[in-house]
Scaffold this active site. Structure first.
Site, PDB file in Angstrom:
ATOM      1  N   ASP A  14       2.938  -6.745   6.231  1.00  0.00           N
ATOM      2  CA  ASP A  14       2.954  -7.467   7.507  1.00  0.00           C
ATOM      3  C   ASP A  14       4.229  -7.083   8.255  1.00  0.00           C
ATOM      4  OD1 ASP A  14       2.338  -9.188   9.530  1.00  0.00           O
ATOM      5  OD2 ASP A  14       2.716 -11.030   8.411  1.00  0.00           O
ATOM      6  N   ASP A 108      -0.660  -5.007  13.231  1.00  0.00           N
ATOM      7  CA  ASP A 108       0.604  -5.180  12.510  1.00  0.00           C
ATOM      8  C   ASP A 108       0.461  -5.636  11.062  1.00  0.00           C
ATOM      9  OD1 ASP A 108      -0.354  -7.671  13.212  1.00  0.00           O
ATOM     10  OD2 ASP A 108       1.600  -8.514  13.668  1.00  0.00           O
ATOM     11  N   GLU A 109      -0.732  -5.648  10.503  1.00  0.00           N
ATOM     12  CA  GLU A 109      -0.862  -6.017   9.096  1.00  0.00           C
ATOM     13  C   GLU A 109      -2.092  -5.366   8.469  1.00  0.00           C
ATOM     14  OE1 GLU A 109      -1.850 -10.104   8.139  1.00  0.00           O
ATOM     15  OE2 GLU A 109      -2.479 -10.473  10.219  1.00  0.00           O
TER      16      GLU A 109
END
EC number: 2.7.7.7
Length: 366
Positions: A14, A108-109
């Site tokens: 993350d 983003d993860e």
């Protein structure tokens, strides 16, 4: 029984305050300052907040007005999604150096299954450390990671030592880790559910584990079974590199609240056009059309209709959305309208491969 479950080595990576961190990286003068990516106007919403801004209570999905009230020195910047996509692609290239089993959740993860990996490294902990170091060296951003035997625990663990940290929960630590966990930290337990659990005397994983399946079913419906299993470390969802899109949507927030359906029709036409364009680009169609209405008091309402055939045509989407709009009287003036299409023709095309079940060994390298 946990010992009967498929054992995998799962990493959840993350990125730390991704959008805001990209802006601070590209604009060094913003480093160390409270920053919000989004709009500061009356209708603006925060998409992401830097850690400096979070200290003041600024959070994503918060109105720009409230964010400014909490942090008078807050700096707003407009989002640059092309740039975020560009950075995200570089990060995913790093992931694929270690495994092809990469399941992105957003820009983003992502989950990575490194049970079998390209480096031949038996330690998922060391792999996560290496990935985070490479992201920092090659991209210039920090990332946090969670490492454990399944996706649920890995995701919870990735939030444990944020920012720029990681946590490993080994097989022998799983049950105690979950029992000690604050119920608010359980992925899938939102604010409303947490409040309900508090009222039932459920504050930790241990409290949740003490409740029977029947009890949780009666109080939480279908989610009860999910809570019953995850608190026991049971979450069999495999990391899949070809996640199937389940819905596609577009929405608009208006500069002024709309009080009549007549004024909304033009807005709906633009939204339907956008949905149709996205469906065509993705080469998918769907059967269920949902109209999303957010009122001026921020209450949310959805109205849905399922057609007997798959559609992607703007005119049918718009006509159905109009019928849903006129289906019942509006409760208040409207600040946002959205249209989504679900029940897509992609949902039955792919099935994840079965994962071989092996017994838990406490010496399993993590």
């Amino acid at each position: 029984m946990l010992s009967d479950l498929p054992i995998r080595k799962i990493i959840h990576v993350d990125m730390d305050a991704f959008y805001a961190s990209v802006e601070q990286m590209d604009h060094p003068e913003l480093k160390g300052k409270p920053l919000a990516v989004g709009g500061s106007s009356k209708r603006g919403v925060v998409s992401a907040a830097s850690y400096e801004a979070r200290k003041f209570g600024v959070r994503s999905a918060m109105s720009g007005v409230k964010a400014r009230r909490l942090c008078p020195d807050l700096i707003f910047v407009r989002p640059r999604f092309d740039r975020y996509h560009e950075i995200s692609k570089k990060i995913r290239h790093i992931f694929h150096d270690y495994t092809d089993l990469v399941e992105p959740l957003s820009l983003d993860e992502a989950y990575l299954d490194v049970t079998q990996n390209k480096k031949g490294n038996p330690s998922a902990t060391l792999i996560a450390k290496d990935i985070r170091a490479r992201i920092f060296e090659e991209v210039g951003l920090t990332a946090s990671a969670g490492i454990s035997i399944n996706k649920f625990i890995a995701k919870v663990a990735s939030d444990y030592n944020k920012p720029n940290g990681q946590k490993t929960v080994t097989p022998e630590e799983v049950l105690q880790f979950l029992e000690d966990l604050d119920i608010r930290k359980f992925y899938g337990v939102g604010k409303v559910t947490a409040e309900k659990m508090y009222q039932l005397g459920i504050f930790t994983g241990k409290d949740l584990k003490s409740k029977s399946l029947e009890y949780l079913d009666s109080h939480f419906g279908k989610s009860g079974r999910y809570y019953y299993h995850v608190v026991r470390g049971i979450h069999n969802s495999a990391v899949t590199s070809n996640r199937i899109r389940k819905s596609l949507a577009a929405e608009r927030t208006f500069s002024e609240n709309l009080s009549s359906e007549v004024f909304m029709l033009e807005k709906l036409e633009h939204i339907a056009q956008e949905v149709s364009k996205r469906l065509t680009k993705s080469k998918v169609a769907g059967k269920t059309i949902t109209l999303k209405i957010k009122y001026s008091d921020f209450t949310l309402q959805t109205r849905s209709k399922t057609l007997p055939y798959f559609i992607s045509d703007k005119s049918i989407i718009l006509e159905t959305a109009k019928k849903l709009l006129y289906q019942e009287t509006l409760q208040n003036s409207v600040r946002l309208l959205g249209i989504s299409l679900s029940n897509l023709n992609t949902e039955k095309q792919h099935k994840p491969k079965d994962t071989k079940t092996v017994s838990v060994q406490l010496q399993f390298a993590f």
